[in-house]
Write an enzyme that holds these catalytic residues in place. Sequence first.
Site, PDB file in Angstrom:
ATOM      1  N   HIS A   7     118.055  58.646   5.301  1.00 61.71           N
ATOM      2  CA  HIS A   7     118.399  57.215   5.443  1.00 61.71           C
ATOM      3  C   HIS A   7     117.244  56.419   6.017  1.00 61.71           C
ATOM      4  CE1 HIS A   7     119.985  58.916   9.369  1.00 61.71           C
ATOM      5  NE2 HIS A   7     119.414  57.834   9.875  1.00 61.71           N
ATOM      6  N   HIS A  79     114.086  53.071  11.970  1.00 56.95           N
ATOM      7  CA  HIS A  79     113.559  54.429  11.783  1.00 56.95           C
ATOM      8  C   HIS A  79     113.816  54.923  10.364  1.00 56.95           C
ATOM      9  CE1 HIS A  79     117.755  55.423  13.250  1.00 56.95           C
ATOM     10  NE2 HIS A  79     117.680  56.349  12.319  1.00 56.95           N
ATOM     11  N   GLU A 130     113.315  60.209  12.456  1.00 54.83           N
ATOM     12  CA  GLU A 130     114.456  61.075  12.784  1.00 54.83           C
ATOM     13  C   GLU A 130     114.428  62.248  11.816  1.00 54.83           C
ATOM     14  OE1 GLU A 130     118.266  59.154  12.279  1.00 54.83           O
ATOM     15  OE2 GLU A 130     119.393  60.933  12.899  1.00 54.83           O
TER      16      GLU A 130
HETATM   17  C1  LIG Z   1     123.778  57.745  15.235  1.00 56.10           C
HETATM   18  C2  LIG Z   1     122.828  58.855  15.520  1.00 56.10           C
HETATM   19  C3  LIG Z   1     121.571  58.792  14.747  1.00 56.10           C
HETATM   20  C4  LIG Z   1     121.800  59.192  13.291  1.00 56.10           C
HETATM   21  O1  LIG Z   1     122.464  60.216  13.098  1.00 56.10           O
HETATM   22  O2  LIG Z   1     121.281  58.573  12.357  1.00 56.10           O
HETATM   23  C5  LIG Z   1     120.745  57.559  14.934  1.00 56.10           C
HETATM   24  O3  LIG Z   1     120.001  57.164  14.120  1.00 56.10           O
HETATM   25  S1  LIG Z   1     120.784  56.837  16.516  1.00 56.10           S
HETATM   26  C6  LIG Z   1     119.448  55.714  16.517  1.00 56.10           C
HETATM   27  C7  LIG Z   1     119.137  55.286  17.880  1.00 56.10           C
HETATM   28  N1  LIG Z   1     118.530  56.354  18.655  1.00 56.10           N
HETATM   29  C8  LIG Z   1     117.223  56.400  18.938  1.00 56.10           C
HETATM   30  O4  LIG Z   1     116.450  55.526  18.541  1.00 56.10           O
HETATM   31  C9  LIG Z   1     116.779  57.572  19.772  1.00 56.10           C
HETATM   32  C10 LIG Z   1     115.280  57.689  19.857  1.00 56.10           C
HETATM   33  N2  LIG Z   1     114.652  56.480  20.395  1.00 56.10           N
HETATM   34  C11 LIG Z   1     114.068  56.467  21.612  1.00 56.10           C
HETATM   35  O5  LIG Z   1     114.009  57.452  22.320  1.00 56.10           O
HETATM   36  C12 LIG Z   1     113.479  55.137  22.041  1.00 56.10           C
HETATM   37  O6  LIG Z   1     114.088  54.076  21.366  1.00 56.10           O
HETATM   38  C13 LIG Z   1     111.934  55.068  21.803  1.00 56.10           C
HETATM   39  C14 LIG Z   1     111.562  55.250  20.338  1.00 56.10           C
HETATM   40  C15 LIG Z   1     111.211  56.106  22.688  1.00 56.10           C
HETATM   41  C16 LIG Z   1     111.454  53.664  22.224  1.00 56.10           C
HETATM   42  O7  LIG Z   1     111.828  53.462  23.541  1.00 56.10           O
HETATM   43  P1  LIG Z   1     111.872  51.978  24.150  1.00 56.10           P
HETATM   44  O8  LIG Z   1     112.069  52.119  25.606  1.00 56.10           O
HETATM   45  O9  LIG Z   1     112.828  51.154  23.393  1.00 56.10           O
HETATM   46  O10 LIG Z   1     110.510  51.393  23.730  1.00 56.10           O
HETATM   47  P2  LIG Z   1     109.186  51.150  24.490  1.00 56.10           P
HETATM   48  O11 LIG Z   1     109.213  49.729  24.840  1.00 56.10           O
HETATM   49  O12 LIG Z   1     108.902  52.174  25.534  1.00 56.10           O
HETATM   50  O13 LIG Z   1     108.223  51.360  23.260  1.00 56.10           O
HETATM   51  C17 LIG Z   1     107.078  52.133  23.317  1.00 56.10           C
HETATM   52  C18 LIG Z   1     106.250  51.728  22.106  1.00 56.10           C
HETATM   53  O14 LIG Z   1     106.920  52.187  20.913  1.00 56.10           O
HETATM   54  C19 LIG Z   1     107.204  51.085  20.053  1.00 56.10           C
HETATM   55  N3  LIG Z   1     108.505  51.272  19.439  1.00 56.10           N
HETATM   56  C20 LIG Z   1     109.667  51.350  20.076  1.00 56.10           C
HETATM   57  N4  LIG Z   1     110.670  51.539  19.192  1.00 56.10           N
HETATM   58  C21 LIG Z   1     110.076  51.563  17.974  1.00 56.10           C
HETATM   59  C22 LIG Z   1     110.581  51.725  16.660  1.00 56.10           C
HETATM   60  N5  LIG Z   1     111.898  51.890  16.428  1.00 56.10           N
HETATM   61  N6  LIG Z   1     109.722  51.729  15.637  1.00 56.10           N
HETATM   62  C23 LIG Z   1     108.376  51.568  15.828  1.00 56.10           C
HETATM   63  N7  LIG Z   1     107.832  51.416  17.071  1.00 56.10           N
HETATM   64  C24 LIG Z   1     108.686  51.405  18.111  1.00 56.10           C
HETATM   65  C25 LIG Z   1     107.162  49.872  20.948  1.00 56.10           C
HETATM   66  O15 LIG Z   1     106.864  48.728  20.220  1.00 56.10           O
HETATM   67  C26 LIG Z   1     106.103  50.213  21.947  1.00 56.10           C
HETATM   68  O16 LIG Z   1     104.851  49.942  21.371  1.00 56.10           O
HETATM   69  P3  LIG Z   1     103.665  49.241  22.223  1.00 56.10           P
HETATM   70  O17 LIG Z   1     104.221  47.926  22.660  1.00 56.10           O
HETATM   71  O18 LIG Z   1     102.545  49.124  21.247  1.00 56.10           O
HETATM   72  O19 LIG Z   1     103.389  50.184  23.367  1.00 56.10           O
HETATM   73 CO   LIG Z   2     119.489  57.493  12.025  1.00 55.32          CO
END
Ligand SMILES: CC[C@@H](C(=O)O)C(=O)SCCNC(=O)CCNC(=O)[C@H](O)C(C)(C)COP(=O)(O)OP(=O)(O)OC[C@H]1O[C@@H](n2cnc3c(N)ncnc32)[C@H](O)[C@@H]1OP(=O)(O)O
Ligand SMILES: [Co+2]
Length: 134
Positions: A7, A79, A130
């Site tokens: 997905h 994602h 993922e």
């Molecule tokens: C229903 C279950 C499942 C399924 O079966 O399909 C799902 O899909 S659940 C979906 C939701 N779950 C998750 O997303 C779990 C994993 N995610 C995480 O652990 C966090 O979201 C993360 C990815 C570690 C980000 O953490 P967060 O605290 O929100 O962000 P930061 O501000 O620390 O970001 C650091 C850095 O990464 C960039 N970033 C964040 N999210 C994304 C993204 N989705 N895609 C691309 N880039 C992302 C963010 O912009 C920061 O970049 P810089 O500013 O350049 O440092």
């Molecule tokens: Co998902």
Amino acid sequence: MIGRLNHVAIAVPDLEAAARTYRDVLGARLSEPLALPEHGVTTIFVELPNTKIELLEPLGPDSPIARFLARSPEGGVHHLCYEVADILAARDRLIATGARVLGDGTPRIGAHGKPVLFLHPKDFQGTLVELEEA
Ligand SMILES: CC[C@@H](C(=O)O)C(=O)SCCNC(=O)CCNC(=O)[C@H](O)C(C)(C)COP(=O)(O)OP(=O)(O)OC[C@H]1O[C@@H](n2cnc3c(N)ncnc32)[C@H](O)[C@@H]1OP(=O)(O)O
Ligand SMILES: [Co+2]
């Protein structure tokens, strides 16, 4: 190692509004909403002939998509989910290459009742990945 695209997930601020767009404007077939408190999201899947779109709305105060939506209030691609045959073998191979597996590295059960893991977007060209066991 990676197989089919399972997905593409889109984070949205309003799940019902997003569902209406896909159903009424794009004419897609949708699943019922599914709340997944352990993942901090509510999902609706859009069923396409060759893959799925996962619409994600934050659920609860610690939702992992809250910060994403704070940065992109209208939503956006969150994602990509690829299938793997053996998620533990995939995890161990990725760790050996230096890729960061999010959380404690233990697969959790995802929206399809199968084990999933997430990989840090900074290790994959700015895209959160993922993995789901097929
Ligand atoms: C229903 C279950 C499942 C399924 O079966 O399909 C799902 O899909 S659940 C979906 C939701 N779950 C998750 O997303 C779990 C994993 N995610 C995480 O652990 C966090 O979201 C993360 C990815 C570690 C980000 O953490 P967060 O605290 O929100 O962000 P930061 O501000 O620390 O970001 C650091 C850095 O990464 C960039 N970033 C964040 N999210 C994304 C993204 N989705 N895609 C691309 N880039 C992302 C963010 O912009 C920061 O970049 P810089 O500013 O350049 O440092
Ligand atoms: Co998902």
